[in-house]
Design an enzyme around this catalytic site. Structure first.
Site, PDB file in Angstrom:
ATOM      1  N   SER A 133       0.826  -1.211   0.000  1.00 13.35           N
ATOM      2  CA  SER A 133       0.000   0.000   0.000  1.00 13.35           C
ATOM      3  C   SER A 133       0.862   1.265   0.000  1.00 13.35           C
ATOM      4  O   SER A 133       1.920   1.316   0.626  1.00 13.35           O
ATOM      5  CB  SER A 133      -0.866  -0.035   1.258  1.00 13.35           C
ATOM      6  N   TYR A 157      -2.174  -0.174  10.566  1.00 15.61           N
ATOM      7  CA  TYR A 157      -2.421  -0.812   9.273  1.00 15.61           C
ATOM      8  C   TYR A 157      -1.192  -0.694   8.366  1.00 15.61           C
ATOM      9  O   TYR A 157      -0.694  -1.684   7.811  1.00 15.61           O
ATOM     10  CB  TYR A 157      -3.637  -0.198   8.575  1.00 15.61           C
ATOM     11  N   LYS A 161       1.734  -3.572   6.704  1.00 18.32           N
ATOM     12  CA  LYS A 161       2.166  -3.744   5.307  1.00 18.32           C
ATOM     13  C   LYS A 161       3.684  -3.598   5.193  1.00 18.32           C
ATOM     14  O   LYS A 161       4.353  -4.354   4.466  1.00 18.32           O
ATOM     15  CB  LYS A 161       1.457  -2.719   4.414  1.00 18.32           C
TER      16      LYS A 161
END
Ligand code: NAD
Ligand code: WQD
Length: 354
Positions: A133, A157, A161
């Site tokens: 991302s 989050y 990643k």
């Protein structure tokens, strides 16, 4: 369409999700045999039925309901159905929720990735495409963003990643026969042109385009524009929206070109063009044929003024370039929303085809 002869059967995790479902259709249509898994944590069985309707060969599609954290179940599946490669979409993806439930995010996003990698090692599978991302770039101030821009994830989050990318780099270092590509998507949007597949978020949409689509269909009163005092031409935030079908094609190309380079490589998937919130609202209003209501509210904490990709590495390494623009994304998202006003809940009655 040519596929590498030794990578025909592909495990797709998170196959019922927004990007996974479009990629499954892309792969089956290109001749791959897809084994999709999902636990429907953020999707519904209706999406699987839609994939089956769209993906009618020349490849095949098998679906297994499975929680990726269940290593025994995954091992059992890959014993029964050996695969040549994996594309790993399954994850939780809401930034705000990740601040409130970090353990859940580390468990689903990092722990499940570890389980997948361990199972791949056990089964001798060494090809992987991973969903990363642009949130890894954090508060990056220089746009467009190249892959060598410093990482600076600012929430749990994004950290999951970033951790997964590092784990995959370490695995590739230890196992030189591994080939892994992490694709860093910018802002995926749009829907399948058939109207059968699209984005069906649970609850109030976090992302701007699904929110606008729900305003257009009458499920929400108006769009709240999060700040119009950014240093951008119209004061609203600028993002690089990228059509989900372009992303799906990017995954197929990444898969087909995995064997060209051993080790771990990181590639942006974006258009290189920025669109402001106001421009997006205007484009969606044009697509649905009426001016959509909005009001400006305070900035959302954590948002930055502008995030746009430099997509030139994807062009050089994958031969990939986006071919769809924001008008296409709005047209297709509106088509999906209008045919499926309640998302997949009303499954099998929506989506009347092309
Ligand atoms: P999505 O939520 O629609 O799809 C993810 C799928 O994974 C869902 O169907 C969900 O049910 C499934 N899943 C979650 N936990 C699971 C588990 N433990 N076992 C099995 N399945 C599980 O999200 P998406 O937009 O399709 O995103 C796909 C991937 O792309 C994610 O890894 C996400 O982090 C990444 N990504 C998304 C965006 C975006 O804005 N959509 C941007 C950059 C990266
Ligand atoms: C876009 C623009 C908002 C909602 C997120 C994740 C990122 C990646 C993509 C997963 C911003 C504005 C939004 C609304 C608004 N996902 N906005 N009103 O924040 O760029 O990125 O999705 O990896 O990690 O952070 O996307 O769609 O939420 O916001 O004005 O109701 O729309 O301020 O400028 P974002 P978004």
């Amino acid at each position: 369409m040519s596929t590498p002869s030794d990578a025909r059967t592909v495990l797709v995790t998170g196959a019922a999700g927004f990007i996974g479902s479009h990629t499954a259709v892309e792969l089956v249509t290109a001749g791959y045999d897809v084994v999709g898994v999902d636990n429907f944590a953020n999707s519904s069985p209706g999406a699987v039925e839609r994939i089956r309707r769209l993906a009618d060969g020349p490849g095949s599609f098998e679906f297994v309901e499975l929680d990726l954290r269940d290593r025994a179940a995954l091992t059992g599946l890959l014993r029964r159905r050996p695969v040549d490669a994996a594309i790993h979409f399954a994850a939780r993806k809401a930034v705000g929720e990740s601040v409130d439930a970090p353990l859940e995010y580390y468990d689903t996003n990092v722990n499940a990735t570890l389980g997948l990698v361990a199972t791949m090692l056990d089964r001798g599978v060494s090809r992987l495409v991973f969903s990363s991302s642009c949130s890894i770039y954090g508060d990056a101030r220089t746009v467009p963003l190249r892959e060598d821009a410093p990482a600076g994830p600012t929430n749990p989050y994004a950290r999951t990643k970033w951790m997964c990318e590092q784990i995959l780099a370490d695995i590739c270092h230890r196992h030189p026969s591994w080939h892994v590509t992490s694709l860093r998507y910018f802002n995926p949007a749009g829907a399948h042109p058939s109207g059968l597949l699209g984005e069906d978020p649970r609850g109030i949409p976090n992302n701007v385009l699904p929110y606008i689509a729900q305003v257009a269909v009458g499920r929400r009163a108006e769009l709240s524009i999060f700040g119009d005092d950014y240093p951008t031409p119209d004061g609203t935030g600028i993002r690089d929206y990228i059509h989900v079908v372009d992303i799906a094609e990017g995954h197929r190309l990444a898969l087909e070109r995995l064997d060209e380079a051993p080790g771990h490589r990181v590639i942006n998937l974006g258009t290189g063009r920025g669109t402001s919130v106001r421009e997006l609202l205007t484009a969606f209003s044009a697509a649905c044929g009426r001016r959509l209501p909005s009001q400006v509210v305070a900035r959302r904490p954590g948002d930055v003024a502008e995030l746009v990709a430099d997509p030139s590495l994807a062009a050089a390494l994958l031969g990939w370039k986006s071919t769809r623009d924001v008008a296409d994304m709005c047209r297709d998202a509106w088509n999906f929303q209008r045919l499926n006003p309640d998302g997949y809940d009303d499954t099998d009655s929506g989506g009347t085809g092309k």
